[in-house]
Design a protein around this motif. Structure first.
Motif, mmCIF file in Angstrom:
data_model
loop_
_atom_site.group_PDB
_atom_site.id
_atom_site.type_symbol
_atom_site.label_atom_id
_atom_site.label_comp_id
_atom_site.label_asym_id
_atom_site.label_seq_id
_atom_site.Cartn_x
_atom_site.Cartn_y
_atom_site.Cartn_z
ATOM 1 N N PRO A 69 0.813 -1.228 0.000
ATOM 2 C CA PRO A 69 0.000 0.000 0.000
ATOM 3 C C PRO A 69 0.849 1.281 0.000
ATOM 4 O O PRO A 69 0.608 2.164 -0.778
ATOM 5 N N THR A 108 4.964 2.078 6.585
ATOM 6 C CA THR A 108 3.795 1.472 7.230
ATOM 7 C C THR A 108 4.255 0.149 7.853
ATOM 8 O O THR A 108 5.175 -0.505 7.330
ATOM 9 N N PRO A 109 3.619 -0.240 8.956
ATOM 10 C CA PRO A 109 4.190 -1.336 9.743
ATOM 11 C C PRO A 109 4.163 -2.708 9.069
ATOM 12 O O PRO A 109 5.172 -3.412 9.064
ATOM 13 N N VAL A 110 3.012 -3.103 8.514
ATOM 14 C CA VAL A 110 2.925 -4.446 7.923
ATOM 15 C C VAL A 110 3.908 -4.557 6.753
ATOM 16 O O VAL A 110 4.650 -5.536 6.617
ATOM 17 N N CYS A 111 3.919 -3.537 5.922
ATOM 18 C CA CYS A 111 4.815 -3.539 4.747
ATOM 19 C C CYS A 111 6.276 -3.657 5.181
ATOM 20 O O CYS A 111 7.066 -4.355 4.533
ATOM 21 N N ARG A 116 -2.480 -5.593 -1.311
ATOM 22 C CA ARG A 116 -1.300 -6.474 -1.310
ATOM 23 C C ARG A 116 -1.506 -7.558 -2.364
ATOM 24 O O ARG A 116 -2.099 -8.595 -2.090
ATOM 25 N N ALA A 126 -4.874 -4.511 3.080
ATOM 26 C CA ALA A 126 -3.761 -3.771 3.690
ATOM 27 C C ALA A 126 -3.473 -4.231 5.121
ATOM 28 O O ALA A 126 -2.326 -4.217 5.566
HETATM 29 C C1 BEZ Z 1 0.683 -1.447 6.847
HETATM 30 O O1 BEZ Z 1 1.572 -1.818 6.077
HETATM 31 O O2 BEZ Z 1 0.767 -1.625 8.058
HETATM 32 C C2 BEZ Z 1 -0.542 -0.760 6.327
HETATM 33 C C3 BEZ Z 1 -0.495 -0.048 5.141
HETATM 34 C C4 BEZ Z 1 -1.627 0.588 4.681
HETATM 35 C C5 BEZ Z 1 -2.807 0.512 5.408
HETATM 36 C C6 BEZ Z 1 -2.852 -0.232 6.577
HETATM 37 C C7 BEZ Z 1 -1.719 -0.876 7.036
#
Ligand code: BEZ
Length: 212
Positions: free
Chosen positions: A38, A42-45, A122, A141
């Motif tokens: 996304p 950003t944390p998950v990415c 994703r 996301a």
């Molecule tokens: C994430 O990578 O944490 C993330 C990115 C976009 C929206 C929500 C989470």
């Protein structure tokens, strides 16, 4: 654009953390994995990119080039790289495309307007050496992907390209595989000297053929 399994994937040229990528040329005769994020910082990415960097030798072993994409500019990716290395313990070791104008995202259908009309979901695309699309995955996301599963699918695709087989539910490297129902028992005996067991005429299991 809708991309379906078996389609030839579109070529593109885009800037990346490893310089300008001409996608087809970059892939050459390798398999490819193109996957979108996304956005930067950003944390998950951040966790996903660290994990793909950790797994890079596994992708190399499978003759597979990985390419990430985020709609932020390459200069932002360059700043983000330090965070990825410091927090995940693995430095970015594959190209991350900067797709600020969403040209690649739109070409591959990575923007799902009812999820976000600005950022990519994703997406994962597995592409074979003939540039055919072999797998797509789409995660929201908020949910990080399981890249062990992506390696597992890559193994299964490469194996099923080499032998007249398919892989059963939850198959893992080294486990039994399914003999193609298109083969007669006589043909199966010839192709699979280790033998096979017949649960139903259409469901015959044989040891993984390249482990003989
Ligand atoms: C994430 O990578 O944490 C993330 C990115 C976009 C929206 C929500 C989470």
């Amino acid at each position: 654009m809708n991309l379906y399994l078996g389609d030839t994937v579109p070529d593109f040229t885009a800037p990346s953390t490893a310089g300008v990528i001409h996608f087809y040329d970059y892939l050459g005769d390798s398999w490819g994995i193109l996957f979108s994020h996304p956005r930067d910082f950003t944390p998950v990415c951040t966790t996903e990119l660290g994990e793909v960097a950790r797994l890079k030798p596994e992708f190399d072993r499978r003759n597979t080039k990985v390419v990430g994409l985020s709609v932020d500019p390459v200069e932002e990716h360059e700043r983000w790289k330090a965070d990825i290395e410091e927090t995940q313990g693995h430095a970015l070791n594959f190209p991350l495309l900067g797709d600020q104008d969403r040209a690649v995202a739109n070409l591959y259908g990575m923007i799902h307007p009812n999820a976000s009309d600005t950022f990519t979901v994703r997406s994962v695309y597995i592409i074979d050496p003939a540039k055919k699309l072999r797998l797509t995955l789409t995660y929201p996301a908020s949910v990080g992907r399981n890249f062990a599963e992506i390696l597992r699918v890559l193994d299964a695709l490469q194996l099923t390209d080499r032998y007249p087989i398919s892989t059963p539910v939850n198959w893992e490297e080294g486990a039994e595989v399914i003999v193609s129902p298109g083969l007669s028992d006589d043909e199966a005996k010839e192709r699979f000297p280790m033998g096979f067991r017949t649960l139903r005429p259409y469901l015959r299991l044989t040891p993984q053929p390249d482990k003989a």
